[in-house]
Design a protein around this motif. Structure first.
Motif, PDB file in Angstrom:
ATOM      1  N   LEU A 179       8.659  -6.733  -2.379  1.00 54.62           N
ATOM      2  CA  LEU A 179       7.416  -6.234  -1.809  1.00 54.62           C
ATOM      3  C   LEU A 179       7.648  -5.808  -0.365  1.00 54.62           C
ATOM      4  N   VAL A 180       7.439  -4.533  -0.087  1.00 55.05           N
ATOM      5  CA  VAL A 180       7.586  -4.013   1.271  1.00 55.05           C
ATOM      6  C   VAL A 180       6.225  -4.029   1.950  1.00 55.05           C
ATOM      7  N   ALA A 181       6.185  -4.604   3.135  1.00 51.08           N
ATOM      8  CA  ALA A 181       4.946  -4.701   3.904  1.00 51.08           C
ATOM      9  C   ALA A 181       5.153  -4.073   5.271  1.00 51.08           C
ATOM     10  N   GLY A 182       4.060  -3.636   5.878  1.00 50.58           N
ATOM     11  CA  GLY A 182       4.127  -3.117   7.234  1.00 50.58           C
ATOM     12  C   GLY A 182       3.961  -4.230   8.247  1.00 50.58           C
ATOM     13  N   ASN A 183       4.153  -3.897   9.508  1.00 52.00           N
ATOM     14  CA  ASN A 183       3.958  -4.860  10.592  1.00 52.00           C
ATOM     15  C   ASN A 183       2.830  -4.347  11.481  1.00 52.00           C
ATOM     16  N   ILE A 237       9.690  -7.888   2.326  1.00 50.79           N
ATOM     17  CA  ILE A 237      10.411  -7.260   3.436  1.00 50.79           C
ATOM     18  C   ILE A 237       9.379  -6.648   4.379  1.00 50.79           C
ATOM     19  N   ILE A 238       9.300  -7.201   5.582  1.00 45.31           N
ATOM     20  CA  ILE A 238       8.423  -6.617   6.591  1.00 45.31           C
ATOM     21  C   ILE A 238       9.172  -5.464   7.248  1.00 45.31           C
ATOM     22  N   ASN A 239       8.648  -4.275   7.087  1.00 43.12           N
ATOM     23  CA  ASN A 239       9.275  -3.076   7.632  1.00 43.12           C
ATOM     24  C   ASN A 239       8.855  -2.939   9.094  1.00 43.12           C
ATOM     25  N   ASP A 240       9.705  -3.402   9.989  1.00 44.22           N
ATOM     26  CA  ASP A 240       9.383  -3.461  11.412  1.00 44.22           C
ATOM     27  C   ASP A 240       9.799  -2.164  12.099  1.00 44.22           C
ATOM     28  N   GLN A 241       8.809  -1.374  12.510  1.00 38.35           N
ATOM     29  CA  GLN A 241       9.078  -0.116  13.213  1.00 38.35           C
ATOM     30  C   GLN A 241       9.091  -0.306  14.731  1.00 38.35           C
ATOM     31  N   GLY A 242       8.893  -1.541  15.175  1.00 42.57           N
ATOM     32  CA  GLY A 242       8.949  -1.819  16.602  1.00 42.57           C
ATOM     33  C   GLY A 242       7.676  -1.495  17.356  1.00 42.57           C
ATOM     34  N   ASP A 243       6.599  -1.183  16.642  1.00 38.99           N
ATOM     35  CA  ASP A 243       5.360  -0.806  17.326  1.00 38.99           C
ATOM     36  C   ASP A 243       4.188  -1.681  16.892  1.00 38.99           C
ATOM     37  N   GLY A 244       4.466  -2.847  16.314  1.00 33.96           N
ATOM     38  CA  GLY A 244       3.410  -3.720  15.840  1.00 33.96           C
ATOM     39  C   GLY A 244       2.743  -4.476  16.981  1.00 33.96           C
ATOM     40  N   ALA A 245       1.458  -4.773  16.808  1.00 35.84           N
ATOM     41  CA  ALA A 245       0.728  -5.535  17.824  1.00 35.84           C
ATOM     42  C   ALA A 245       1.223  -6.975  17.894  1.00 35.84           C
ATOM     43  N   VAL A 246       1.761  -7.462  16.773  1.00 38.77           N
ATOM     44  CA  VAL A 246       2.301  -8.817  16.685  1.00 38.77           C
ATOM     45  C   VAL A 246       3.782  -8.708  16.328  1.00 38.77           C
ATOM     46  N   PRO A 247       4.669  -9.461  16.963  1.00 37.16           N
ATOM     47  CA  PRO A 247       6.085  -9.413  16.584  1.00 37.16           C
ATOM     48  C   PRO A 247       6.265  -9.686  15.096  1.00 37.16           C
ATOM     49  N   GLY A 250       0.834  -1.195   0.000  1.00 34.63           N
ATOM     50  CA  GLY A 250       0.000   0.000   0.000  1.00 34.63           C
ATOM     51  C   GLY A 250       0.867   1.242   0.000  1.00 34.63           C
ATOM     52  N   THR A 251       0.228   2.379   0.149  1.00 32.96           N
ATOM     53  CA  THR A 251       0.936   3.658   0.190  1.00 32.96           C
ATOM     54  C   THR A 251       1.470   3.917   1.602  1.00 32.96           C
ATOM     55  N   ASP A 252       2.595   4.622   1.672  1.00 29.07           N
ATOM     56  CA  ASP A 252       3.205   4.990   2.964  1.00 29.07           C
ATOM     57  C   ASP A 252       3.511   3.769   3.817  1.00 29.07           C
ATOM     58  N   ILE A 253       4.006   2.730   3.173  1.00 28.60           N
ATOM     59  CA  ILE A 253       4.313   1.487   3.872  1.00 28.60           C
ATOM     60  C   ILE A 253       5.800   1.403   4.227  1.00 28.60           C
TER      61      ILE A 253
END
Length: 216
Positions: free
Chosen positions: A144-148, A170-180, A10-13
């Motif tokens: 493919l870049v995905a959010g967490n 590539i899961i872009n992990d910002q450290g604030d996801g509800a699931v690891p 999606g956008t801004d991911i």
């Protein structure tokens, strides 16, 4: 060399964030790359330093000249809309065949070429084509870049499905996801075994081998 096409669920991911980190790590390791973002909307010349094009050029070590900006992003639109809408707003033409032709002319034979799309994989990048169409026309390897976040599994699996399952994720992990992020990665690998799933948490050196993809 087969180009790599960086797209997203999606956008801004975080596509540009991840790609800038990868380019910087590649350059720090002594490598060279060509980076292209053929179409960009939301490009304000008065605030050019904040645009994705300039961020990518900086990460790649490119000189920030007007000529080089044109060589990275020839289609620049000021409205922060999808490229097809932005082009219509500025009364400009943006056919997919011209974007394809330009990209083919600028793909390097000597170094990795990384192409960043606009928006998500199923977003329009031209008046008559999607990012997915450009990926296929260029025979590019998709990254493919995905959010967490909660819901990312459905969004990411949908995107993987339209990419025929063969892509790097590539899961872009910002450290604030509800699931690891690692748990989401395991779920994706379970349901999309042909995809190469990675977690990015700031260390792009773990992604460097992606630049060596030259075949399906």
């Amino acid at each position: 060399m087969r180009p790599l096409f960086v797209t997203g669920t999606g956008t801004d991911i975080g596509k540009t964030h991840v790609l800038c980190a990868l380019l910087s790590a590649h350059r720090a390791a002594g490598g060279q790359a060509r980076v292209l973002k053929p179409v960009i909307s939301g490009f304000d010349p008065a605030q050019a330093n904040e645009t994705d094009t300039i961020r990518l050029m900086r990460a790649n070590g490119d000189s920030l000249t007007a000529e080089n900006v044109q060589a990275v992003s020839p289609w620049r639109f000021k409205p922060a809309l999808s490229p097809d809408m932005a082009a219509r707003r500025e009364r400009r033409s943006l056919p997919i065949d011209r974007v394809v032709s330009w990209c083919l002319d600028h793909i390097s034979r000597d170094m990795p070429t990384l192409i960043e799309g606009a928006g998500g994989v199923m977003s329009p990048i031209a008046e008559d084509g999607l990012n997915l169409d450009l990926i296929r026309e260029l025979d590019a390897h998709p990254i493919l870049v995905a959010g967490n976040y909660l819901g990312t599994i459905s969004h990411t699996l949908t995107a993987i499905r339209v990419l025929d399952g063969r892509c790097a994720v590539i899961i872009n992990d910002q450290g604030d996801g509800a699931v690891p992020a690692e748990e989401n990665a395991q779920a994706l690998m379970r349901f999309a075994p042909r995809a190469d799933v990675r977690v990015f948490n700031g260390d792009a050196t773990v992604l460097l081998d992606l630049l060596n993809v030259n075949s399906a």
